[in-house]
Design an enzyme around this catalytic site. Structure first.
Site, PDB file in Angstrom:
ATOM      1  N   GLY A 111      39.087  37.748  41.260  1.00 13.43           N
ATOM      2  CA  GLY A 111      40.107  38.065  40.266  1.00 13.43           C
ATOM      3  C   GLY A 111      40.502  36.897  39.386  1.00 13.43           C
ATOM      4  O   GLY A 111      40.732  37.055  38.190  1.00 13.43           O
TER       5      GLY A 111
ATOM      6  N   ASP B  30      57.168  51.085  40.707  1.00 11.07           N
ATOM      7  CA  ASP B  30      57.624  49.724  40.960  1.00 11.07           C
ATOM      8  C   ASP B  30      59.141  49.777  41.097  1.00 11.07           C
ATOM      9  O   ASP B  30      59.843  50.054  40.120  1.00 11.07           O
ATOM     10  CB  ASP B  30      57.221  48.796  39.811  1.00 11.07           C
ATOM     11  CG  ASP B  30      57.553  47.332  40.088  1.00 11.07           C
ATOM     12  OD1 ASP B  30      58.535  47.076  40.811  1.00 11.07           O
ATOM     13  OD2 ASP B  30      56.832  46.459  39.579  1.00 11.07           O
TER      14      ASP B  30
ATOM     15  N   ILE C 160      50.965  40.936  35.998  1.00 13.22           N
ATOM     16  CA  ILE C 160      49.578  41.400  35.932  1.00 13.22           C
ATOM     17  C   ILE C 160      49.528  42.902  35.659  1.00 13.22           C
ATOM     18  O   ILE C 160      48.745  43.372  34.823  1.00 13.22           O
ATOM     19  CB  ILE C 160      48.827  41.044  37.233  1.00 13.22           C
ATOM     20  CG1 ILE C 160      48.721  39.525  37.386  1.00 13.22           C
ATOM     21  CG2 ILE C 160      47.435  41.670  37.245  1.00 13.22           C
ATOM     22  CD1 ILE C 160      48.159  39.067  38.705  1.00 13.22           C
TER      23      ILE C 160
ATOM     24  N   HIS D 296      36.596  38.333  45.969  1.00 17.30           N
ATOM     25  CA  HIS D 296      37.869  37.745  45.522  1.00 17.30           C
ATOM     26  C   HIS D 296      37.670  36.939  44.233  1.00 17.30           C
ATOM     27  O   HIS D 296      37.999  35.748  44.154  1.00 17.30           O
ATOM     28  CB  HIS D 296      38.474  36.862  46.614  1.00 17.30           C
ATOM     29  CG  HIS D 296      39.983  36.824  46.548  1.00 17.30           C
ATOM     30  ND1 HIS D 296      40.786  36.862  47.662  1.00 17.30           N
ATOM     31  CD2 HIS D 296      40.835  36.762  45.498  1.00 17.30           C
ATOM     32  CE1 HIS D 296      42.054  36.800  47.307  1.00 17.30           C
ATOM     33  NE2 HIS D 296      42.101  36.747  46.002  1.00 17.30           N
TER      34      HIS D 296
ATOM     35  N   CYS E 279      42.655  44.772  43.256  1.00 17.78           N
ATOM     36  CA  CYS E 279      42.370  43.370  42.942  1.00 17.78           C
ATOM     37  C   CYS E 279      43.601  42.517  43.237  1.00 17.78           C
ATOM     38  O   CYS E 279      43.755  41.424  42.682  1.00 17.78           O
ATOM     39  CB  CYS E 279      41.977  43.220  41.474  1.00 17.78           C
ATOM     40  SG  CYS E 279      40.418  44.010  41.037  1.00 17.78           S
ATOM     41  N   ALA E 280      44.485  43.018  44.108  1.00 17.95           N
ATOM     42  CA  ALA E 280      45.745  42.320  44.373  1.00 17.95           C
ATOM     43  C   ALA E 280      45.692  41.569  45.699  1.00 17.95           C
ATOM     44  O   ALA E 280      45.517  40.355  45.742  1.00 17.95           O
ATOM     45  CB  ALA E 280      46.901  43.313  44.358  1.00 17.95           C
TER      46      ALA E 280
ATOM     47  N   GLU F 238      39.238  37.926  55.138  1.00 14.66           N
ATOM     48  CA  GLU F 238      38.358  37.233  54.208  1.00 14.66           C
ATOM     49  C   GLU F 238      37.981  35.873  54.782  1.00 14.66           C
ATOM     50  O   GLU F 238      38.800  35.245  55.458  1.00 14.66           O
ATOM     51  CB  GLU F 238      39.051  37.062  52.846  1.00 14.66           C
ATOM     52  CG  GLU F 238      39.320  38.375  52.140  1.00 14.66           C
ATOM     53  CD  GLU F 238      39.930  38.174  50.742  1.00 14.66           C
ATOM     54  OE1 GLU F 238      40.061  37.005  50.306  1.00 14.66           O
ATOM     55  OE2 GLU F 238      40.261  39.175  50.092  1.00 14.66           O
TER      56      GLU F 238
ATOM     57  N   ASP G  32      38.368  43.873  45.332  1.00 11.90           N
ATOM     58  CA  ASP G  32      38.103  42.447  45.195  1.00 11.90           C
ATOM     59  C   ASP G  32      38.722  41.668  46.351  1.00 11.90           C
ATOM     60  O   ASP G  32      38.475  40.481  46.501  1.00 11.90           O
ATOM     61  CB  ASP G  32      38.686  41.951  43.865  1.00 11.90           C
ATOM     62  CG  ASP G  32      38.326  40.510  43.559  1.00 11.90           C
ATOM     63  OD1 ASP G  32      37.139  40.152  43.715  1.00 11.90           O
ATOM     64  OD2 ASP G  32      39.220  39.731  43.175  1.00 11.90           O
TER      65      ASP G  32
END
Length: 524
Positions: free
Chosen positions: A280, A170, A151, A278, A229-230, A260, A255
């Protein structure tokens, strides 16, 4: 005929795949837990998205269950350890919603930069506050990418198309892969200092939890924009709210949240904060892709035994399984040891097989080792996806075989090369049990335990007593204690199995002991 319960909404085309392949599929969505518990024992497979919770109670009641298929990447709603203990294969579909999630992150960037949600509410309320909503251009800005996998690399591609500068943190991104996807590979400290906008695309693991902590958020540029958004938990939400309120952070768009569904959250109500529920993976295309994939994978497994994208099961044939099983366990645990000992970007991984194990099918063993190495940073990686993930990140993977092993009947050695050097770990199977037999060139013989302490020290009198005293004072019981050393007064290691997980404070005290070079908690 195998029976599958589809407990969450899937595309009708997925239902058709099950039935066309000869699998009896029942669609029963919106079940309460009690309702699910009453019927799950009748099914061989359970297909879910994120709403249905396949917890230990559900798995315990599922006496005939053979496979759980998650249409999507995240498996937070599946108790994988319990499923594994019950012999239930857990599958996901890791690549079906990558583009959709990446596009949502880009949409959030634009919404933040131009304050679109607030401007929409204001305009529809009859106001015309043209001077209030002064935005910023994305053109020419530096995007900081935390996580450059599938992604993240798609987001980088889109950002480069917007003429942004992209820097990426990363540990699994090789320099060659960074050049290939057009980003500059940097350390986290550098990214925090340079990025005008930060977006996160990494799983939630012990190493990534609160990667944007209060301390790290304070290191960012004034006015930085942050998009997540992860996974909820990658950002310290309370610390972010404080920095939004005092103006250090210019805006944030989330997101995902720690809890949740997020009916209430410390971030709600903050100026220039955007929230979506959420979404995404919520596009028609993504829903169709993951639904079709999970139906194909579950049908294959139930009808032929083929395993694809399994998070807890090796891809091996029925004939190979008995011989490979203990070595698969060794390779994965040894890889997990290596992965937890590496803090820098990985350039290459070499797996050497010596003795009888060199005559076996090495593919599942290498896949297990790779999954073990990468899982501390990429929780959702599995034996099937590990080789592709390594290739995607530009990590060179090599194997070597030697028919003879000088001491052990079989030996596996994993050597990880990073930007800072090499680390090597060796193990063997003794009496059917995986064991560590060499670390840093020092011989030892230690079984793997669920929680272990690794300590590297100079071999001087008093170390063992001091370590034992610290553990005793903290109420941590020693289960196993194994030592290795070069020679008296030189480099030494202790690998200690413990019954209670040491806290960060205790590990810090161990590091502060005289002659200690390194101390870590390892989990297997």
């Amino acid at each position: 005929m195998p029976r599958v319960l589809i407990a969450d909404k899937l595309s009708p085309a997925a239902v058709a795949i099950f039935k066309d392949r000869g699998v009896d599929a029942d669609v029963k969505t919106g079940l309460t837990k009690d309702e699910l518990l009453k019927i799950i024992g009748d099914y061989d497979g359970l297909a879910v998205r994120s709403a249905t919770k396949a917890d230990k109670d559900v798995i315990a009641a599922a006496k005939n269950l053979k496979v759980i298929g998650r249409a999507g990447i995240g498996v937070d709603n599946v108790d994988i350890p319990t499923a594994t203990a019950a012999g239930v294969v857990v599958m996901n579909t890791p690549f079906g919603n990558s583009i959709t999630t990446a596009e949502h992150a880009i949409a959030m960037m634009f919404a933040l930069a131009r304050q679109l949600p607030a401007a929409d509410v204001s305009t529809q309320a009859g106001k015309w506050e043209k001077n209030r909503f002064m935005g910023v251009e994305l053109y020419g800005k530096t995007l900081g990418l935390i996580g450059a996998g599938n992604i993240g690399s798609i987001v980088a591609d889109r950002a480069l198309g917007l003429k942004m500068k992209v820097v990426a943190y990363d540990p699994f991104l090789s320099p060659d892969r960074a050049v290939e996807i057009g980003v500059e590979k940097v350390e986290l400290e550098d990214l925090l200092a340079r990025a005008d906008l930060i977006t996160l695309h990494t799983p939630l693991t012990d190493k990534t939890r609160n990667i944007l902590s209060a301390e790290n958020l304070a290191k960012t540029k004034k006015g930085v924009l942050i998009v997540n958004c992860a996974r909820g938990g990658l950002v310290d939400e309370a610390a972010l709210r404080k920095l939004l309120d005092d103006g250090h952070v210019g805006g944030a768009a989330f997101d995902v949240f720690v809890e949740e569904p997020a009916k209430a959250n410390v971030l709600f109500g903050a100026e220039n904060f955007i929230a979506t529920p959420h979404l995404g993976a919520s596009t028609n295309e993504a829903q169709e892709n993951v639904a079709l994939q999970v139906a194909e994978q579950m049908s294959d497994y139930l009808l032929t035994g083929a395993v694809t994208n399994a998070l807890n099961s090796p891809s091996v044939t029925a004939e190979e399984a008995p011989r490979l099983k203990p070595f698969v366990a060794l390779a994965e645990k040894l890889g997990a040891f290596a992965g937890q000992m590496v803090d820098f970007g990985i350039k290459s991984i070499d797996i050497a097989y010596e003795g009888e194990v060199a005559k076996l099918n090495a593919r599942p063993l290498t896949a297990a080792a790779l999954a073990g190495v990468m899982r501390p940073m990429l929780a959702e990686v599995n034996m099937v996806s590990a080789p592709a993930v390594a290739k995607e990140r530009g990590i060179t993977v090599s194997e070597s075989r030697q028919d003879d092993s000088p001491i052990y009947e079989s030996l596996i050695r994993i050597t990880v090369t990073t930007e800072k050097g090499k680390r090597s770990f060796a193990g063997s199977v003794l009496a059917g049990t995986p064991r560590v037999i060499e670390v840093k060139g020092m011989d030892l013989d230690a079984p793997f335990g669920p929680t272990m302490l690794y300590v590297n020290n100079v071999d001087k009198p008093g170390f063992i007593g001091n370590l034992g005293a610290l553990l005793a004072d903290a109420g941590v019981n020693i289960a196993t204690f194994n030592l290795g050393r070069v020679s008296a007064g030189e480099d030494a290691i202790a690998l200690v199995g413990v019954d209670q997980a040491p806290g960060d404070d205790l590990v810090g005290k161990i590091r502060d002991l005289p002659h200690v070079k390194e101390a870590r908690t390892l989990r297997f």
